[in-house]
Design an enzyme around this catalytic site. Structure first.
Site, PDB file in Angstrom:
ATOM      1  N   CYS A  89      33.199  23.709  17.468  1.00 42.05           N
ATOM      2  CA  CYS A  89      32.969  24.700  17.115  1.00 42.05           C
ATOM      3  C   CYS A  89      32.361  24.288  15.530  1.00 42.05           C
ATOM      4  CB  CYS A  89      34.592  25.487  16.356  1.00 42.05           C
ATOM      5  SG  CYS A  89      34.302  27.184  15.718  1.00 42.05           S
ATOM      6  N   HIS A 131      35.738  32.028  23.633  1.00 43.63           N
ATOM      7  CA  HIS A 131      35.519  30.785  21.788  1.00 43.63           C
ATOM      8  C   HIS A 131      35.513  31.823  20.943  1.00 43.63           C
ATOM      9  CE1 HIS A 131      35.253  27.583  19.384  1.00 43.63           C
ATOM     10  NE2 HIS A 131      34.551  28.587  18.685  1.00 43.63           N
ATOM     11  N   GLU A 132      33.722  32.937  21.206  1.00 41.24           N
ATOM     12  CA  GLU A 132      34.114  33.885  20.095  1.00 41.24           C
ATOM     13  C   GLU A 132      34.582  34.992  20.417  1.00 41.24           C
ATOM     14  OE1 GLU A 132      31.882  32.519  17.623  1.00 41.24           O
ATOM     15  OE2 GLU A 132      31.523  31.224  18.924  1.00 41.24           O
ATOM     16  N   HIS A 135      37.467  34.182  18.258  1.00 39.03           N
ATOM     17  CA  HIS A 135      37.721  34.117  16.699  1.00 39.03           C
ATOM     18  C   HIS A 135      37.759  35.386  16.117  1.00 39.03           C
ATOM     19  CE1 HIS A 135      35.984  30.462  15.216  1.00 39.03           C
ATOM     20  NE2 HIS A 135      35.711  30.768  16.154  1.00 39.03           N
TER      21      HIS A 135
END
Length: 150
Positions: A89, A131-132, A135
């Site tokens: 990341c 993953h995003e 976030h």
């Protein structure tokens, strides 16, 4: 358009939940463009969530493999399978972990024009979407680690 400063491990904003975008206007489009410029200024970035540049809005940009997206209010609406992934990341330099992610995900979002998108990603793209979008909820890839590589 501008390159924004990346927030790095330890910054509390990375753990905050982003707010839904209620109106897509020139300000939101400017942020998306700045996010893409910021992503392109990195050596090995694939995607970026708004809180990684200090903005608590549900925005993600992706320029990975053969895909380029500017996503507003993305959510995962479907997932299937399972895969072991290696993840890194931009906000956690020099960190690498193994995670378990879905093999395929379907994401619903708006584009920068306010049009609804339904996107399906498999393999690496599914990992990227997960993953995003995590976030945006203050969840980082380290929370999903099954093994720390570095």
């Amino acid at each position: 358009m501008a390159i924004r400063q990346l927030r790095i491990e330890g910054d509390p904003i990375l753990r905050k939940k982003c707010k839904k975008v209620l109106k897509i206007d020139d300000r939101i489009r400017l942020i998306l463009n700045d996010m893409m410029d910021t992503l392109h200024s990195t050596d090995n970035g694939a995607a970026l969530a708004a809180n990684q540049i200090g903005i608590l809005r549900r925005l993600v940009v992706i320029d990975y493999l053969d895909y380029c997206y500017k996503l507003v209010n993305p959510i995962i609406v479907g997932k299937s399978g399972e895969q072991e992934c290696l993840e890194a990341c931009l906000s956690f330099p020099n960190r690498l972990v193994k995670t378990i992610r879905p093999e395929q995900v379907t994401v619903q979002a708006l584009n920068e024009k306010g049009e609804t998108l339904l996107l399906t990603g498999e393999g690496e793209m599914a990992k990227c979407f997960c993953h995003e979008i995590e976030h945006l909820d203050g969840i980082v890839f380290l929370d999903r680690a099954i093994e720390i590589i570095q």
